[in-house]
Each structure stands twice: as C-alpha cells, then as structure tokens.
Design a protein around this motif. Structure first.
Motif, PDB file in Angstrom:
ATOM      1  N   GLU A 191       0.814  -1.105   0.048  1.00 51.37           N
ATOM      2  CA  GLU A 191       0.298  -0.707   0.097  1.00 51.37           C
ATOM      3  C   GLU A 191       0.934   1.101  -0.305  1.00 51.37           C
ATOM      4  O   GLU A 191       0.825   2.469   0.232  1.00 51.37           O
ATOM      5  CB  GLU A 191      -0.491  -0.274   1.038  1.00 51.37           C
ATOM      6  N   GLU A 225       2.815   4.971  -1.045  1.00 51.26           N
ATOM      7  CA  GLU A 225       2.701   5.901  -2.100  1.00 51.26           C
ATOM      8  C   GLU A 225       3.693   6.366  -3.328  1.00 51.26           C
ATOM      9  O   GLU A 225       4.015   6.476  -4.007  1.00 51.26           O
ATOM     10  CB  GLU A 225       2.037   7.125  -1.287  1.00 51.26           C
ATOM     11  N   SER A 226       5.259   5.760  -2.118  1.00 54.91           N
ATOM     12  CA  SER A 226       6.283   6.248  -3.315  1.00 54.91           C
ATOM     13  C   SER A 226       7.719   5.270  -3.049  1.00 54.91           C
ATOM     14  O   SER A 226       6.944   4.776  -1.623  1.00 54.91           O
ATOM     15  CB  SER A 226       6.462   7.839  -3.337  1.00 54.91           C
ATOM     16  N   PHE A 243       6.480   8.115  -7.768  1.00 57.06           N
ATOM     17  CA  PHE A 243       4.653   7.425  -6.490  1.00 57.06           C
ATOM     18  C   PHE A 243       4.780   6.541  -7.591  1.00 57.06           C
ATOM     19  O   PHE A 243       4.766   6.066  -8.948  1.00 57.06           O
ATOM     20  CB  PHE A 243       4.448   9.138  -6.655  1.00 57.06           C
TER      21      PHE A 243
END
Length: 175
Positions: free
Chosen positions: A36, A38-39, A52
């Motif tokens: 999960e 984000e980056s 990202f």
C-alpha cells in the motif's frame, strides 16, 4: 534524503508489461506490509529519487509488481532495472522489545556470558546462510552467528546485547 536515513527495500529486477510496470524483489520477511505504499526512493545516478506509485500488487512471495507514475513504456521501465529501492527509516514497522532491525544494533556492545565484553557490533553479514554479527574487539574481528539460541537479552536503551555462545566459539577469535 540520504541512504543513512533510509532502509533498503529491494531491487528492481524485471519489466512486467509493455505499460511500464516493473517487478521489485523485496528484501523483507513481510512483503504484504509494502503493498500500500504511495512512493519509494530509487537510487538513480547516486541520488535517491522519489517515484510515486499508481498501483502495486504481490506477484509470488517477494516480488512486488509496481506501476510508477510517469513510467509509461517498456523503455522507461528498462532504465530502472537493477536499481535499488529504499524507504525512510520512519516507515519501518515497530518491533517487539526482543526484536531488532540490523541497522539498529550497529554500535551495540556485546557481552558474552563466559567472556564478558567481547566487543562492539560493526556490521551484520547477511550474505551467508545464517546472518552473522560482525564484532570488533581491539584489532580482532569476530563473526558470531545471529542465532536466537545465543541471544539472551537485547538492552536497547543501554545499546547492549547479551549472548551465551557455545564453548570454543569466542576462544577461536580471541585465543
């Protein structure tokens, strides 16, 4: 952000599709904890560059299939193969009191039940079948298997690890 402020997450090992997806071989015991994100930070030209993530999913046990923003073609993905990925140390999950991350114990004193202080941890060698504490005592280098049966106690506040090593192991190094 520098590598000292990060931990190694894994290596981009292959392209996955013609849409720019890649596979990251994760260096972790809990790959599902990283689905999960984000980056990630990718080492590119000796710098850590944030990339990202649009989407990611696990492929097999330790391969993370990732689609990065702005990586749209096979050629874009090809440029990333072989690159190492990192995350900030702040993203490491909390551990139990008797658990540790390798980077946390560098510099800890090592107290053996028979021999007393046998030195300071200078590194962890995890390139062998069993990880090894790399310990420096004066001009001597000791390699002690990182075996749960040898570890009696980890005192994080006092930066000390207490070991009970088998007979002959420490003597082999300290004579």
């Amino acid at each position: 952000m520098t590598k000292d402020e990060c931990f190694y997450l894994g290596k981009i090992v292959a392209k996955f599709s013609f849409k720019g997806e890649v596979l990251i071989k994760l260096d972790t015991d809990e790959p599902e904890a990283y689905t999960e994100m984000e980056s990630v930070l990718i080492e590119y030209n000796e710098n850590l560059v944030p990339f990202f993530i649009e989407r990611s999913s696990l492929q097999k046990s330790t391969l993370l299939r990732v689609k990065f923003e702005d990586i749209e073609t096979e050629q874009d993905a090809e440029d990333l193969i072989g690159a190492h990925t990192y995350l900030p140390l702040t993203m490491l999950p909390e551990l139990e009191e008797d658990q540790f991350y390798f980077h946390e114990i560098i510099g800890f004193e090592v107290i053996d039940s028979e021999h007393g202080n046998i030195g300071r941890i200078t590194g962890i060698n995890d390139y062998t079948a069993q990880a090894l504490f790399e310990i420096k005592k004066g001009d001597k280098d000791l390699l002690i298997p990182m075996n749960d049966e040898f570890i009696e106690k980890i005192d994080k506040p006092n930066k000390t690890i207490y070991l009970n090593t088998p007979e002959g192991l420490v003597e082999m190094y300290l004579g």
